[in-house]
Each structure stands twice: as C-alpha cells, then as structure tokens.
Scaffold this active site. Sequence first.
Site, PDB file in Angstrom:
ATOM      1  N   HIS A   1      31.425  28.229  49.865  1.00 52.68           N
ATOM      2  CA  HIS A   1      32.459  29.137  49.349  1.00 52.68           C
ATOM      3  C   HIS A   1      33.070  28.482  48.116  1.00 52.68           C
ATOM      4  O   HIS A   1      34.261  28.158  48.068  1.00 52.68           O
ATOM      5  CB  HIS A   1      33.515  29.421  50.419  1.00 52.68           C
TER       6      HIS A   1
ATOM      7  N   GLU B   1      29.510  35.288  47.928  1.00 54.95           N
ATOM      8  CA  GLU B   1      29.651  35.969  46.651  1.00 54.95           C
ATOM      9  C   GLU B   1      28.926  35.270  45.489  1.00 54.95           C
ATOM     10  O   GLU B   1      29.555  34.790  44.520  1.00 54.95           O
ATOM     11  CB  GLU B   1      31.131  36.144  46.313  1.00 54.95           C
TER      12      GLU B   1
ATOM     13  N   ARG C   1      36.111  33.702  60.483  1.00 54.81           N
ATOM     14  CA  ARG C   1      35.180  33.269  59.439  1.00 54.81           C
ATOM     15  C   ARG C   1      35.842  32.192  58.592  1.00 54.81           C
ATOM     16  O   ARG C   1      36.933  32.406  58.061  1.00 54.81           O
ATOM     17  CB  ARG C   1      34.758  34.460  58.566  1.00 54.81           C
TER      18      ARG C   1
ATOM     19  N   ASN D   1      31.952  41.962  51.230  1.00 59.40           N
ATOM     20  CA  ASN D   1      33.330  41.696  50.810  1.00 59.40           C
ATOM     21  C   ASN D   1      33.758  42.862  49.932  1.00 59.40           C
ATOM     22  O   ASN D   1      33.253  43.013  48.816  1.00 59.40           O
ATOM     23  CB  ASN D   1      33.420  40.386  50.020  1.00 59.40           C
TER      24      ASN D   1
ATOM     25  N   GLU E   1      34.978  40.373  54.299  1.00 60.26           N
ATOM     26  CA  GLU E   1      36.292  40.288  53.656  1.00 60.26           C
ATOM     27  C   GLU E   1      36.779  41.683  53.284  1.00 60.26           C
ATOM     28  O   GLU E   1      36.014  42.461  52.715  1.00 60.26           O
ATOM     29  CB  GLU E   1      36.269  39.437  52.373  1.00 60.26           C
TER      30      GLU E   1
ATOM     31  N   TYR F   1      36.898  45.125  48.209  1.00 60.27           N
ATOM     32  CA  TYR F   1      38.309  45.176  47.807  1.00 60.27           C
ATOM     33  C   TYR F   1      38.663  46.474  47.114  1.00 60.27           C
ATOM     34  O   TYR F   1      39.741  47.028  47.340  1.00 60.27           O
ATOM     35  CB  TYR F   1      38.648  43.967  46.917  1.00 60.27           C
TER      36      TYR F   1
HETATM   37  N1  LIG Z   1      38.234  45.082  40.273  1.00 62.72           N
HETATM   38  N2  LIG Z   1      37.939  44.534  41.214  1.00 62.72           N
HETATM   39  N3  LIG Z   1      37.633  44.066  42.083  1.00 62.72           N
HETATM   40  C1  LIG Z   1      37.295  43.277  43.087  1.00 62.72           C
HETATM   41  C2  LIG Z   1      36.634  41.990  42.584  1.00 62.72           C
HETATM   42  C3  LIG Z   1      36.516  41.103  43.721  1.00 62.72           C
HETATM   43  C4  LIG Z   1      36.042  39.756  43.252  1.00 62.72           C
HETATM   44  N4  LIG Z   1      36.742  38.704  43.984  1.00 62.72           N
HETATM   45  C5  LIG Z   1      36.499  38.522  45.251  1.00 62.72           C
HETATM   46  O1  LIG Z   1      35.726  39.192  45.864  1.00 62.72           O
HETATM   47  C6  LIG Z   1      37.252  37.404  45.951  1.00 62.72           C
HETATM   48  C7  LIG Z   1      36.787  37.053  47.252  1.00 62.72           C
HETATM   49  C8  LIG Z   1      36.661  35.587  47.615  1.00 62.72           C
HETATM   50  O2  LIG Z   1      35.646  35.403  48.595  1.00 62.72           O
HETATM   51  C9  LIG Z   1      37.971  35.019  48.180  1.00 62.72           C
HETATM   52  O3  LIG Z   1      37.876  33.606  48.195  1.00 62.72           O
HETATM   53  C10 LIG Z   1      39.151  35.502  47.338  1.00 62.72           C
HETATM   54  O4  LIG Z   1      40.352  34.866  47.765  1.00 62.72           O
HETATM   55  C11 LIG Z   1      39.242  37.011  47.525  1.00 62.72           C
HETATM   56  C12 LIG Z   1      40.479  37.593  46.845  1.00 62.72           C
HETATM   57  O5  LIG Z   1      40.354  37.494  45.453  1.00 62.72           O
HETATM   58  C13 LIG Z   1      38.009  37.709  47.061  1.00 62.72           C
END
Ligand SMILES: N=[N+]=NCCCCNC(=O)[C@@H]1[C@H]2[C@H](O)[C@@H](O)[C@H](O)[C@@H](CO)[C@@H]12
Length: 453
Positions: A128, A173, A84, A298, A358, A300
């Site tokens: 993005h 996102e 991706r 996505n 993600e 985390y």
């Molecule tokens: N509390 N808490 N929690 C989680 C909040 C997540 C919000 N940030 C994302 O999802 C970004 C997404 C992005 O696509 C990528 O470009 C970023 O590199 C990744 C890593 O940061 C993730």
Amino acid sequence: MSERTPAMPTDSPPNGFLWGAATSAYQIEGSPLADGAGPSIWHRFAHTPGRVLNDDTGDIACDHYSRWREDVALMASLGLNAYRFSVAWARILPEGTGRVNQAGLDFYRHLVDALLEQGIEPMLTLYHWDLPEALDARGGWASDASPGWFADYAQILYRALGDRVRLWITLNEPWVITAGGYLYGDLAPGHCNPRESAIVAHNLLRAHAAASASGRAEGIERIGLAVNLEPQDPASDSPEDQDAAARRDAFINRWFLDPVFFGRYPAQMQTIFGTDWPDFSASELDALRAPPDFVGVNYYSRSVVRADPTAQPVGARRVRQDTRPHTAMDWEVHPQGLTDILVWIQGRYGNPPVYITENGAAFEDPQPVAGRLRDRERLAYLRSHLRAASRALRRGVDLRGYFAWSLLDNFEWSYGYAKRFGLVRVDPVDRQRLIKDSGRFYRDAIRRYGGGR
Ligand SMILES: N=[N+]=NCCCCNC(=O)[C@@H]1[C@H]2[C@H](O)[C@@H](O)[C@H](O)[C@@H](CO)[C@@H]12
C-alpha cells in the site's frame, strides 16, 4: 426514517458477507523506524519540506503500532467480521531484500492472532504505497528487478502468515501508485515522467503476476488485486466528449484490469502516451495475464468528462458538477457510480468475486459534544453507498464484502491530517479514539443485516 435507523437493502447480503473497515500501514501505524524497521519512500517524502500539507508526517499517525490491541477491541465493538490492513514492507525487510527483521513479522502475527481471536477475518494488503527506501535507491518500481523483489517479500509473508490469513491483496491501486508517484508527482517518490510511469505500471503488473505465482506455490488460494475505479461519464453526447470519456476510462479503469484478465493493454494507451509508450512484445503482454481470485474495488466517486486538448496526457478533464454534493476532497457524492462500476466488472471480466475494499468520504467533522460526534454527511454517504452495493447484489454481482474507508481518521497522504475519512475520530493531540455517528450507524447496520461475527 431516523438517522439512526440503518436504511439498508430489503434483501440481506449473502451468508458469509464480510463487513469490514480498511486502513494502511503508513497511514495509521506511526513508529516507522521502530524495532529494526527501515525507512520507506513515504518516510522520506513526508520529511521532505513542502511535499505534505502542513509538513505532516506519519511519525506518529494514529499510533496504531502501540495501540493495536485497543484498535482490535474497537473493531469488535463495531461488530466488524473483517479488517483490511497493509504490511509495511520495510518492517519485514529493512533493506527491501535480504535480512528479515523478526520484530516486524512478530508485530503483524500478533495483530492477526488478535483479530482471529475476535472472529475478525484479516485481509492483508502486501503493498500500500510504502516501498522501502533502499529499493527506491536501486531504481524502485522502474527497475526490471522490482517484480522479483516483490515476489520474494510476498513469499516471506505467505510462509509466516499463510496459515492464518486467507484473503491476500498484492497491490493497492496500481493506477494511483503509477499516476501519483511517477506521472503527476503528488505522491512518493514524486516523479513526473510519462515514459517512466508506463514502465512502472508494467513492472507493477509483472510484480502482481510474480507474487500471485509465488502465492500459488505456497498454497495460498485467494489472492486479489485492489483497484481504484471511477465511472467516466461524458459531459455531452458529442463525439469529442464521448471519446474523451472512453480514453479516461481506459486510462483509469482498464490500464491494469485488462492486462491481468486479458493479457493486453487498452488500445487507447498508445494514443495517450504516444512515443512514451514502450513497444511491449507479445510475450511480455501475455506474461501480464494473472487473473485475480477476486477484484478489490476502491470506489469513491465518478467523473463527468469533457474533451480538452490542453489536459494532458489524456486530453480530457473532469467537469465539476456544481449542483451536486461533494466531499472535502472535492469528489462528487455519486452512489449510483458504485452500482455501475460493479455491474461493469461483472459484464467485462466474467463476474469475478468482488469485495468493495474501500469506500468512504472525508468531510469537515464537527467537534464532539458530550462524547458524541454527529458526522451527518459521512453517515448519509455510507447509507447511500450501502444501498448502491445492494442494488449491485440484486443485479447478480458476486459481491462478497464491504470495507469502509477508513476505520480511523488517519494520514491522508499529501493532505496530511487535514482530511478525515474515519468512522472513528482520532484526537490530533492525544490520539484518543471516539466512534462517530457514522461508526454507530455502521455497527447498527451490521447488527441488523450482517451475518455478524
Ligand atoms: N475524483 N476522484 N476521485 C477518486 C480518486 C481516488 C484516488 N485515491 C484513492 O483511491 C485513495 C485510496 C487509497 O487506497 C487510500 O490510502 C486513501 O487514503 C483513500 C482516500 O484518498 C483512497
């Protein structure tokens, strides 16, 4: 069980399951203005002193713009059957609209052809976060014209790559685009304006619908939306904390999915934004309804939520779970949240096809020793979340693939290069790639459980 034994699910994923890794243009490519490309809002933001830690920029990043052949070979050596990536809009349309930069199209066509030659399925993200600076100067996502700009850009790519790329994502996102860029201001373009943020969110949804429609017209069959989702668990069973968790759930998880699936916003949005929430007409809301062919999740972490009237605009704040492990982003490691959120989508939106687009973690990596980088915490995170994905499969979730975030250590937005998510290390001086133990684990898991390439 040894570290190296991939502790994967007892039941293998379905045939055709995609085992991938994910990146984005500004975070890995470098050379943002090469070969006729125009500047993006992230080029300007990163070059604004104080906006990014250590004043890091994406001027070089992973130098993927020059090393893309090496990186495709790296993906093949990991056994990935999918990748991706995102397209930098300003490489295609340097002014955001109008004149097409053929060199930009050529870069992505060569990348896609190299992936296909290796049996790696491309998943293309149209947006993005790197809006052309020229469009931001015309109002950016707050402009009523922005959905049209985006649909025209998407159509150029559908026509250039639609015969090679089968999996498309319109926006990555929209919540982070909106909250980071227009509410909290920590991401480009760095605004802090609640009313503007509500209008931006609405235009992003209109843009998703418009780009989905222009894709249908070009015969594109699988167009998805990638959303960051985060279970909101109340800190106590008090009504105040339950309500706070419900508000934050609406704010983070349903602000965009409810409109695309149901043509309506969560009721809590009016409560959260108050007089800053625009008065959308029934036809404006109905026009947002554009169910994606798949949902990109996505994931985390989750949040444990307590009511807090001082924590605006939601009146809720995250409560750190001090007894639980956290990543270098200070996000709790909570694999069960991945299972929970996938089952939630299944139940709320009618079991749509889903890809985990993600999932990954930043940790302080040790220095490599004798060509080996033992990133134990990231390996454990990957293992536990693959198991969590397997539990969702067993619950009947229509899960079609998993993309690790990220293939490479890269530019982590306002953290610059201080936070590393890669399965592969990128040396900060010479950009040499080195597969970490987590990458080796992923490769072994794919060999053992994946359909492979
Ligand atoms: N509390 N808490 N929690 C989680 C909040 C997540 C919000 N940030 C994302 O999802 C970004 C997404 C992005 O696509 C990528 O470009 C970023 O590199 C990744 C890593 O940061 C993730």
